[in-house]
Design an enzyme around this catalytic site. Structure first.
Site, mmCIF file in Angstrom:
data_model
loop_
_atom_site.group_PDB
_atom_site.id
_atom_site.type_symbol
_atom_site.label_atom_id
_atom_site.label_comp_id
_atom_site.label_asym_id
_atom_site.label_seq_id
_atom_site.Cartn_x
_atom_site.Cartn_y
_atom_site.Cartn_z
ATOM 1 C CB ILE A 108 -26.175 14.797 16.727
ATOM 2 C CG1 ILE A 108 -26.910 13.461 16.622
ATOM 3 C CG2 ILE A 108 -24.800 14.712 16.062
ATOM 4 C CD1 ILE A 108 -27.228 13.071 15.177
ATOM 5 C CB VAL A 139 -20.230 14.867 16.930
ATOM 6 C CG1 VAL A 139 -20.483 13.424 17.382
ATOM 7 C CG2 VAL A 139 -20.581 15.029 15.453
ATOM 8 C CE LYS A 140 -24.568 16.617 24.339
ATOM 9 N NZ LYS A 140 -25.903 16.837 24.973
ATOM 10 C CB ILE A 141 -17.479 12.403 22.269
ATOM 11 C CG1 ILE A 141 -17.672 12.261 20.752
ATOM 12 C CG2 ILE A 141 -16.727 11.193 22.812
ATOM 13 C CD1 ILE A 141 -16.362 12.154 19.978
#
Length: 373
Positions: A108, A139-141
């Site tokens: 996400i 978690v996508k950053i």
């Protein structure tokens, strides 16, 4: 039963993930079939994927209708994303368990409007991690300058991170350093590092889209003719150079010390792996970048194409010297590859912000229609 091309990729060391998500995929049983029948081992999402899923179907209408009138449209979007990722993580959890936490992840993304805000990215990553509440979430950053410290801090906290929007090797090396520092910090604090997972999403086809246009505009000359021979080559060469760095780091004493404590490698993930130019085969980038300890996340149509006529073979380590030469030739042609990489990062962030805004507006429009009905 003979293994299909996706399964054979896994036998060669590469995991196939799907760069797509929708409520129908999750509830129809299709994701389960892709996993159990075809060998899919993970799922990634981004704002563009959610925008298309929300605007292009009625799958989310009941969810949107059930939102409290006072709830902000952006909050409804986040709840949609959280729910879909919970469903995806649950479907993929058996793979996560079976592989000891190597595969079975669903990703996400933090809001792209926070791409240049370190604190904001950390805060939302923490919130999404808690809200989804699954150990096989990533978690996508984005790997922007401001995203790097957010990536490192989240990893220190034990949040699995998919580092996205990587286009150049220098920034990739900064990402690797952030990953190593995060693991070393946790180890120094006597905190476990054996379940902290991360991938570095290195975008591919967008590089050729940008570079090919520049090569095509070169003034006629002998050098320009040499340059045109590089069409469709630079993205793969760039990825091969990144993989060479991955192998160098994996052989270092620093990594071996962490691995002895249970650390898992931060695999390179090939993103944007569909062919944008119709002159290139539909499996062009998947074929070229098959290799051990990597991931390829494919759009559904690319996944199906590879399943149908993929030719699995380790190619990422081939012609490595040539890859370095091809990147160097761009400099000889007066092409600033570093500037191209920065432009691609900027355009990637802008594109995701546009998709995010469209997704919010789609929710807003559907809510207005219901109120006026």
């Amino acid at each position: 039963m003979n293994a299909n091309p996706i399964q054979r990729l896994y036998e060669l060391g590469q995991s196939a993930w799907l760069d797509f998500i929708s409520r129908d995929l999750l509830t129809s049983g299709e994701l389960r079939r892709l996993v159990q029948r075809d060998g899919l081992r993970g799922v990634t999402s981004n704002p563009t994927i959610f925008q298309k899923a929300i605007a292009g179907s009625a799958d989310y209408d009941a969810f949107i209708d059930g939102a409290h009138p006072s709830e902000a449209d952006a909050a409804v979007l986040e709840r949609i994303m959280v729910r879909d990722l919970q469903l995806a993580c649950d479907e993929l959890f058996p793979i996560y368990e079976r592989t000891g936490g190597t595969d079975g992840f669903a990703s996400i993304e933090v809001s792209p409007v926070l791409a240049h805000e370190t604190v904001g990215s950390i805060d939302q990553a923490q919130r999404l991690w808690t809200a989804v509440g699954r150990p096989n979430l990533m978690v996508k950053i984005p790997a922007t300058r401001e995203g790097l410290p957010a990536i490192e801090q989240c990893l220190v906290e034990g949040i699995n991170i998919n580092v996205t929007l990587l286009f150049g090797v220098p920034r990739y090396l900064e990402v690797v350093k952030a990953y190593l520092r995060a693991l070393e910090t946790r180890a120094a604090q006597n905190r476990a590092i054996d379940r902290v997972a991360s991938v570095a999403s290195f975008f591919v086809s967008r590089v050729d889209t940008k570079v090919d246009k520049i090569l095509d505009m070169l003034a006629p000359s002998a050098a320009a003719e040499r340059g045109k021979s590089l069409r469709g080559k630079i993205a793969i060469a760039n990825a091969k150079v990144a993989y060479a760095e991955f192998e160098r780091i994996a052989a270092s004493d620093r990594w071996h010390e962490l691995a002895a404590k249970g650390a898992r490698p931060q695999r390179l993930l090939w993103g944007s792996s569909s062919s944008k130019d119709p002159a290139y085969p539909d499996t062009y980038y998947v074929e070229a970048l098959a290799g051990p300890r990597t991931v390829n996340t494919m759009p559904l149509e690319t996944f199906r194409a590879y399943l149908d006529h993929g030719r699995p073979e380790i190619r990422i380590i081939r012609d490595r010297d040539l890859a370095f030469e091809q990147i160097a030739e761009l400099v000889n042609l007066g092409i600033d590859f570093d500037a191209i990489v920065q432009t691609l990062e900027d355009e990637g962030v802008a594109s995701f912000i546009e998709s995010y805004d469209k997704a919010v507006h789609s929710i807003s429009g559907k809510r207005r229609q219901r109120r006026s009905a």
